[in-house]
Design a protein around this motif. Structure first.
Motif, short mmCIF file in Angstrom:
data_model
loop_
_atom_site.label_atom_id
_atom_site.label_comp_id
_atom_site.label_asym_id
_atom_site.label_seq_id
_atom_site.Cartn_x
_atom_site.Cartn_y
_atom_site.Cartn_z
N ILE A 1 12.47 10.99 6.33
CA ILE A 1 11.33 10.05 6.21
C ILE A 1 10.75 10.13 7.59
CG2 ILE A 1 10.28 8.07 5.56
CD1 ILE A 1 12.95 7.68 3.83
N TYR A 2 9.45 10.69 7.77
CA TYR A 2 8.70 10.36 9.15
C TYR A 2 7.92 8.92 8.87
CZ TYR A 2 9.66 15.13 10.20
OH TYR A 2 10.60 16.20 10.47
N TYR A 3 7.94 8.07 9.90
CA TYR A 3 7.16 6.88 9.91
C TYR A 3 6.70 6.53 11.10
CZ TYR A 3 11.56 4.54 11.47
OH TYR A 3 12.38 3.92 12.20
N GLY A 4 5.56 5.82 10.94
CA GLY A 4 4.98 5.30 12.17
C GLY A 4 5.45 3.75 12.83
N ALA A 5 6.01 3.74 13.84
CA ALA A 5 6.95 2.89 14.39
C ALA A 5 5.80 2.03 15.49
CB ALA A 5 7.94 3.04 15.34
N ALA A 6 5.37 0.61 15.21
CA ALA A 6 4.65 -0.12 15.83
C ALA A 6 3.12 0.71 16.27
CB ALA A 6 5.32 -0.38 17.47
N ASP A 7 2.90 1.39 15.65
CA ASP A 7 1.59 2.21 15.67
C ASP A 7 1.54 2.82 17.05
OD1 ASP A 7 0.83 1.29 13.39
OD2 ASP A 7 -1.28 0.76 13.86
N GLY B 1 0.91 -1.13 0.02
CA GLY B 1 0.16 0.06 -0.04
C GLY B 1 0.94 1.20 -0.04
N GLY B 2 0.21 2.38 -0.16
CA GLY B 2 0.97 3.73 -0.46
C GLY B 2 1.66 4.13 0.96
N GLY B 3 2.38 5.03 0.76
CA GLY B 3 2.98 5.73 2.09
C GLY B 3 3.05 7.21 2.07
N ALA B 4 4.26 7.59 1.98
CA ALA B 4 4.29 9.34 1.88
C ALA B 4 4.03 9.68 0.24
CB ALA B 4 5.67 9.57 2.16
N ALA B 5 3.72 11.05 0.28
CA ALA B 5 3.30 11.54 -1.24
C ALA B 5 4.83 11.21 -1.98
CB ALA B 5 3.19 13.04 -1.04
N THR C 1 7.36 12.94 4.05
CA THR C 1 8.58 13.17 4.15
C THR C 1 8.78 14.73 3.83
OG1 THR C 1 8.58 13.02 1.41
CG2 THR C 1 9.29 10.84 2.47
N ILE C 2 9.83 15.13 4.29
CA ILE C 2 10.34 16.49 3.93
C ILE C 2 11.54 16.61 3.03
CG2 ILE C 2 11.15 18.74 4.79
CD1 ILE C 2 9.49 18.32 7.34
N HIS C 3 11.90 17.07 2.00
CA HIS C 3 12.93 16.82 1.21
C HIS C 3 13.77 17.99 0.62
CE1 HIS C 3 9.71 16.68 -1.76
NE2 HIS C 3 10.32 17.23 -2.47
N ASP C 4 15.06 18.49 0.86
CA ASP C 4 15.53 19.39 0.38
C ASP C 4 16.35 19.34 -1.14
OD1 ASP C 4 16.89 22.08 0.95
OD2 ASP C 4 18.68 21.12 0.82
N ALA C 5 15.72 20.14 -2.11
CA ALA C 5 16.15 19.97 -3.29
C ALA C 5 17.57 20.30 -3.48
CB ALA C 5 15.29 20.87 -4.29
N LYS C 6 18.06 21.25 -2.86
CA LYS C 6 19.65 21.69 -2.81
C LYS C 6 20.52 20.48 -2.26
CE LYS C 6 22.67 25.51 -2.15
NZ LYS C 6 22.89 26.81 -1.25
N SER C 7 20.28 20.05 -1.40
CA SER C 7 21.01 18.91 -0.60
C SER C 7 20.75 17.77 -1.07
CB SER C 7 21.21 19.32 0.66
OG SER C 7 19.91 19.07 1.29
N GLY C 8 19.55 17.52 -1.24
CA GLY C 8 19.18 15.97 -1.80
C GLY C 8 18.88 15.07 -0.67
#
Length: 246
Positions: free
Chosen positions: A207-213, A123-127, A196-203
């Motif tokens: 990743i924010y993820y749920g751990a054990a709900d 199933g999907g996750g982050a955008a 996710t948060i990503h910085d285009a300049k640095s690459g």
């Protein structure tokens, strides 16, 4: 929260929210109980007033992920049709809309894998993140054990102009429950990508993820390194090609 007709409305039960900005509007997408597992959507521009949009799909469906920009002039959304429970099946599909209300042109994107960590459902996750190679997708893969399901994080790259086409799909997991906070909690053995948060300049990607709900965890990587890793370990099969396509 207000409905389109202006009446106040709060979902009876909502979970797994995802926040995505498309142009000048923020969209919140969640899973809810609407005569079974269903997807809810609302929008805001100021985080003070929220307007609910029509449910995009019939029950049963969950794991909706909205793309951060229109593709070929259309909104794009991934989802995972399912049933009313913790389904022992599930593939990722893509749907498109001109107005965020009416959705169609449903396309199969990819199915469960033969690898142990994603051999029950996905199933999907982050955008998705737009890269020079295509849309970088973090998704979740599920396997079954004698102690219940185990949720891992996988990675794939979708075609930039036709996101239902899988260009690369990593056959190894990117993250699987190993730390104590991933293995022990309300729902044990879960790493579930949420944002996710990503910085285009640095690459750099966070990743924010749920751990054990139970906990919100954070991991870091680099776009170039991750794309190269997915390409190097890519295995696509018939499950990654919609019926009738070559």
């Amino acid at each position: 929260m207000a409905q389109r007709d202006g009446n106040e409305f709060m979902p009876q039960y909502a979970y797994d929210p995802r926040l995505v900005k498309v142009e000048d509007t923020y969209y919140i997408i969640w899973c809810q109980d609407f005569y079974g597992a269903a997807i809810g959507v609302a929008k805001t521009q100021d985080f003070e007033t929220f307007t609910r949009i029509e449910n995009p799909f019939l029950p049963f469906n969950r794991n909706a992920v909205l793309f951060p920009r229109k593709v070929n002039g259309k909104y794009m959304m991934l989802s995972r049709p399912s049933d009313s429970g913790h389904t022992p099946f599930g593939d990722i599909f893509l749907s498109e809309s001109a107005d965020m209300v009416y959705w169609g042109r449903h396309r199969h994107v990819m199915g469960k894998g033969s690898e142990w960590w994603q051999n029950v459902k996905i199933g999907g996750g982050a955008a998705p993140i737009e890269t020079s190679e295509g849309w970088l997708l973090f998704y979740h893969g599920v396997t079954g054990t004698c102690n219940g399901y185990v949720y891992s994080i996988g990675g794939a790259i979708l075609d930039i102009d036709e996101p239902s086409v899988v260009k690369y799909r990593c056959d190894t997991f990117l993250l699987t429950p190993e730390e104590w906070y991933e293995e022990r909690g309300f729902v044990p053995n879960v790493t579930f990508p949420c944002a996710t948060i990503h910085d285009a300049k640095s690459g750099r990607i966070a990743i924010y993820y749920g751990a054990a709900d139970t906990y919100v965890a954070l991991a870091f990587t680099k776009v170039d390194e991750l794309v190269a890793y997915i390409k190097e370990h890519s295995v696509t099969t018939a499950a990654d090609v919609e019926c009738g396509r070559k």
